[in-house]
Design a protein around this motif. Structure first.
Motif, PDB file in Angstrom:
ATOM      1  N   GLU A  51     -63.907  19.744 -36.109  1.00 32.25           N
ATOM      2  CA  GLU A  51     -63.039  20.708 -36.534  1.00 32.25           C
ATOM      3  C   GLU A  51     -63.472  21.550 -37.445  1.00 32.25           C
ATOM      4  OE1 GLU A  51     -59.769  21.423 -35.304  1.00 32.25           O
ATOM      5  OE2 GLU A  51     -60.358  20.112 -33.523  1.00 32.25           O
ATOM      6  N   THR A  52     -64.434  20.954 -38.612  1.00 37.21           N
ATOM      7  CA  THR A  52     -64.972  21.691 -39.454  1.00 37.21           C
ATOM      8  C   THR A  52     -65.947  22.605 -38.999  1.00 37.21           C
ATOM      9  OG1 THR A  52     -64.451  19.887 -41.099  1.00 37.21           O
ATOM     10  CG2 THR A  52     -66.108  21.587 -41.551  1.00 37.21           C
ATOM     11  N   ILE A  53     -66.586  22.218 -38.085  1.00 35.64           N
ATOM     12  CA  ILE A  53     -67.670  23.320 -37.341  1.00 35.64           C
ATOM     13  C   ILE A  53     -66.882  24.235 -36.682  1.00 35.64           C
ATOM     14  CG2 ILE A  53     -69.324  23.388 -35.600  1.00 35.64           C
ATOM     15  CD1 ILE A  53     -70.221  20.840 -36.331  1.00 35.64           C
ATOM     16  N   LYS A  54     -65.929  23.877 -35.756  1.00 37.61           N
ATOM     17  CA  LYS A  54     -65.168  24.914 -35.226  1.00 37.61           C
ATOM     18  C   LYS A  54     -64.193  25.812 -36.042  1.00 37.61           C
ATOM     19  CE  LYS A  54     -61.125  23.703 -32.969  1.00 37.61           C
ATOM     20  NZ  LYS A  54     -60.227  23.252 -32.041  1.00 37.61           N
ATOM     21  N   THR A  55     -63.763  25.540 -37.309  1.00 37.73           N
ATOM     22  CA  THR A  55     -63.210  26.548 -38.487  1.00 37.73           C
ATOM     23  C   THR A  55     -64.295  27.323 -38.712  1.00 37.73           C
ATOM     24  OG1 THR A  55     -61.561  24.937 -38.993  1.00 37.73           O
ATOM     25  CG2 THR A  55     -62.079  26.258 -40.390  1.00 37.73           C
ATOM     26  N   LEU A  56     -65.597  26.825 -39.334  1.00 42.09           N
ATOM     27  CA  LEU A  56     -66.579  27.508 -39.884  1.00 42.09           C
ATOM     28  C   LEU A  56     -66.725  28.603 -38.767  1.00 42.09           C
ATOM     29  CD1 LEU A  56     -68.903  24.855 -41.437  1.00 42.09           C
ATOM     30  CD2 LEU A  56     -67.646  26.928 -42.723  1.00 42.09           C
ATOM     31  N   ALA A  57     -67.042  28.314 -37.562  1.00 41.72           N
ATOM     32  CA  ALA A  57     -67.564  29.228 -36.682  1.00 41.72           C
ATOM     33  C   ALA A  57     -66.307  30.396 -36.482  1.00 41.72           C
ATOM     34  CB  ALA A  57     -67.818  28.488 -35.352  1.00 41.72           C
ATOM     35  N   ALA A  58     -65.044  29.876 -36.486  1.00 41.27           N
ATOM     36  CA  ALA A  58     -64.072  30.937 -36.264  1.00 41.27           C
ATOM     37  C   ALA A  58     -63.905  31.884 -37.381  1.00 41.27           C
ATOM     38  CB  ALA A  58     -62.680  30.154 -36.155  1.00 41.27           C
ATOM     39  N   THR A  59     -64.184  31.262 -38.713  1.00 44.43           N
ATOM     40  CA  THR A  59     -64.250  32.173 -40.003  1.00 44.43           C
ATOM     41  C   THR A  59     -65.274  33.370 -39.730  1.00 44.43           C
ATOM     42  OG1 THR A  59     -65.213  30.664 -41.282  1.00 44.43           O
ATOM     43  CG2 THR A  59     -62.982  30.467 -41.419  1.00 44.43           C
ATOM     44  N   ARG A  60     -66.293  32.882 -39.188  1.00 46.23           N
ATOM     45  CA  ARG A  60     -67.400  33.913 -38.978  1.00 46.23           C
ATOM     46  C   ARG A  60     -67.221  34.586 -37.482  1.00 46.23           C
ATOM     47  NH1 ARG A  60     -68.454  29.936 -42.381  1.00 46.23           N
ATOM     48  NH2 ARG A  60     -70.078  30.133 -44.187  1.00 46.23           N
ATOM     49  N   ASN A  61     -66.361  34.504 -36.811  1.00 44.30           N
ATOM     50  CA  ASN A  61     -66.259  35.077 -35.687  1.00 44.30           C
ATOM     51  C   ASN A  61     -67.305  34.793 -34.726  1.00 44.30           C
ATOM     52  OD1 ASN A  61     -63.557  36.405 -36.086  1.00 44.30           O
ATOM     53  ND2 ASN A  61     -64.927  37.957 -37.180  1.00 44.30           N
ATOM     54  N   ILE A  62     -67.533  33.442 -34.743  1.00 51.60           N
ATOM     55  CA  ILE A  62     -68.875  32.968 -33.896  1.00 51.60           C
ATOM     56  C   ILE A  62     -68.452  31.930 -32.878  1.00 51.60           C
ATOM     57  CG2 ILE A  62     -71.033  31.682 -33.826  1.00 51.60           C
ATOM     58  CD1 ILE A  62     -71.326  32.699 -36.808  1.00 51.60           C
ATOM     59  N   SER A  63     -68.483  32.213 -31.607  1.00 47.27           N
ATOM     60  CA  SER A  63     -67.906  31.303 -30.739  1.00 47.27           C
ATOM     61  C   SER A  63     -68.927  29.938 -30.800  1.00 47.27           C
ATOM     62  CB  SER A  63     -67.984  31.704 -29.277  1.00 47.27           C
ATOM     63  OG  SER A  63     -69.316  31.869 -28.819  1.00 47.27           O
ATOM     64  N   LEU A  64     -68.226  28.657 -30.329  1.00 49.43           N
ATOM     65  CA  LEU A  64     -69.077  27.604 -30.142  1.00 49.43           C
ATOM     66  C   LEU A  64     -70.323  27.674 -29.161  1.00 49.43           C
ATOM     67  CD1 LEU A  64     -66.428  24.654 -30.151  1.00 49.43           C
ATOM     68  CD2 LEU A  64     -67.702  25.526 -32.178  1.00 49.43           C
ATOM     69  N   TYR A  65     -70.128  28.471 -28.221  1.00 46.55           N
ATOM     70  CA  TYR A  65     -71.111  28.655 -27.313  1.00 46.55           C
ATOM     71  C   TYR A  65     -72.313  29.495 -28.068  1.00 46.55           C
ATOM     72  CZ  TYR A  65     -73.755  30.368 -23.191  1.00 46.55           C
ATOM     73  OH  TYR A  65     -74.845  30.851 -22.347  1.00 46.55           O
ATOM     74  N   THR A  66     -71.889  30.438 -28.962  1.00 46.76           N
ATOM     75  CA  THR A  66     -73.038  31.438 -29.542  1.00 46.76           C
ATOM     76  C   THR A  66     -73.750  30.595 -30.629  1.00 46.76           C
ATOM     77  OG1 THR A  66     -71.651  33.228 -29.299  1.00 46.76           O
ATOM     78  CG2 THR A  66     -73.368  33.396 -31.074  1.00 46.76           C
ATOM     79  N   LEU A  67     -72.876  29.492 -31.043  1.00 48.71           N
ATOM     80  CA  LEU A  67     -73.426  28.712 -32.210  1.00 48.71           C
ATOM     81  C   LEU A  67     -74.452  27.663 -31.448  1.00 48.71           C
ATOM     82  CD1 LEU A  67     -73.876  27.349 -34.964  1.00 48.71           C
ATOM     83  CD2 LEU A  67     -71.823  26.158 -34.523  1.00 48.71           C
ATOM     84  N   GLU A  68     -74.291  27.279 -30.357  1.00 47.00           N
ATOM     85  CA  GLU A  68     -75.099  26.476 -29.180  1.00 47.00           C
ATOM     86  C   GLU A  68     -76.329  27.010 -29.176  1.00 47.00           C
ATOM     87  OE1 GLU A  68     -71.681  23.385 -27.368  1.00 47.00           O
ATOM     88  OE2 GLU A  68     -72.256  25.088 -26.646  1.00 47.00           O
ATOM     89  N   LEU A  69     -76.201  28.296 -28.706  1.00 49.05           N
ATOM     90  CA  LEU A  69     -77.439  29.214 -28.318  1.00 49.05           C
ATOM     91  C   LEU A  69     -78.131  29.379 -29.655  1.00 49.05           C
ATOM     92  CD1 LEU A  69     -76.065  31.842 -26.083  1.00 49.05           C
ATOM     93  CD2 LEU A  69     -77.459  30.145 -25.351  1.00 49.05           C
ATOM     94  N   ALA A  70     -77.550  29.462 -30.747  1.00 49.44           N
ATOM     95  CA  ALA A  70     -78.579  29.796 -31.828  1.00 49.44           C
ATOM     96  C   ALA A  70     -79.224  28.567 -32.423  1.00 49.44           C
ATOM     97  CB  ALA A  70     -77.475  30.569 -33.198  1.00 49.44           C
ATOM     98  N   LEU A  71     -78.428  27.454 -31.991  1.00 45.85           N
ATOM     99  CA  LEU A  71     -79.505  26.230 -32.378  1.00 45.85           C
ATOM    100  C   LEU A  71     -80.102  25.420 -31.526  1.00 45.85           C
ATOM    101  CD1 LEU A  71     -76.397  24.731 -34.650  1.00 45.85           C
ATOM    102  CD2 LEU A  71     -78.274  25.831 -35.388  1.00 45.85           C
ATOM    103  N   ALA A  72     -80.192  26.347 -30.186  1.00 45.24           N
ATOM    104  CA  ALA A  72     -80.953  25.811 -29.144  1.00 45.24           C
ATOM    105  C   ALA A  72     -80.330  24.260 -28.701  1.00 45.24           C
ATOM    106  CB  ALA A  72     -82.321  25.508 -29.345  1.00 45.24           C
ATOM    107  N   LEU A  73     -79.024  24.129 -28.729  1.00 44.97           N
ATOM    108  CA  LEU A  73     -78.331  22.900 -28.041  1.00 44.97           C
ATOM    109  C   LEU A  73     -77.725  23.291 -26.629  1.00 44.97           C
ATOM    110  CD1 LEU A  73     -76.019  22.395 -31.360  1.00 44.97           C
ATOM    111  CD2 LEU A  73     -78.052  21.002 -30.655  1.00 44.97           C
ATOM    112  N   PRO A  74     -77.819  22.470 -25.969  1.00 40.85           N
ATOM    113  CA  PRO A  74     -77.087  22.484 -24.413  1.00 40.85           C
ATOM    114  C   PRO A  74     -75.787  22.789 -24.582  1.00 40.85           C
ATOM    115  CG  PRO A  74     -78.375  20.523 -24.738  1.00 40.85           C
ATOM    116  CD  PRO A  74     -78.192  21.037 -25.912  1.00 40.85           C
ATOM    117  N   ALA A  75     -75.250  23.725 -23.764  1.00 41.96           N
ATOM    118  CA  ALA A  75     -73.863  24.205 -23.743  1.00 41.96           C
ATOM    119  C   ALA A  75     -72.933  22.920 -23.683  1.00 41.96           C
ATOM    120  CB  ALA A  75     -73.829  25.154 -22.492  1.00 41.96           C
ATOM    121  N   GLY A  76     -71.832  22.864 -24.458  1.00 42.15           N
ATOM    122  CA  GLY A  76     -70.848  21.953 -24.465  1.00 42.15           C
ATOM    123  C   GLY A  76     -71.110  20.997 -25.524  1.00 42.15           C
TER     124      GLY A  76
END
Length: 65
Positions: free
Chosen positions: A10-35
């Protein structure tokens, strides 16, 4: 433990939302598998949690609640 894991997600989701970043975009930026981040609401995150904290430029303790 389950409550703590959910809080991390939830904290990660909130941080992403406050920066207008989707979780998918964050995963791409960190080279994490989707989901990957969504699985963190069910299981403890792997060693990638530090990378998420660096990405948002927050102490890891922020993610841990």
């Amino acid at each position: 433990m389950q409550g703590d894991v959910f809080l991390i997600f939830e904290t990660i989701k909130t941080l992403a939302a406050t920066r207008n970043i989707s979780l998918y975009t964050l995963e791409l930026a960190l080279a994490l598998p989707a989901g990957t981040l969504k699985t963190w609401n069910q299981t403890a995150p792997c060693n990638k949690l530090a990378e998420v904290a660096r990405y948002f430029q927050v102490p890891i303790e922020t993610l841990l609640g």
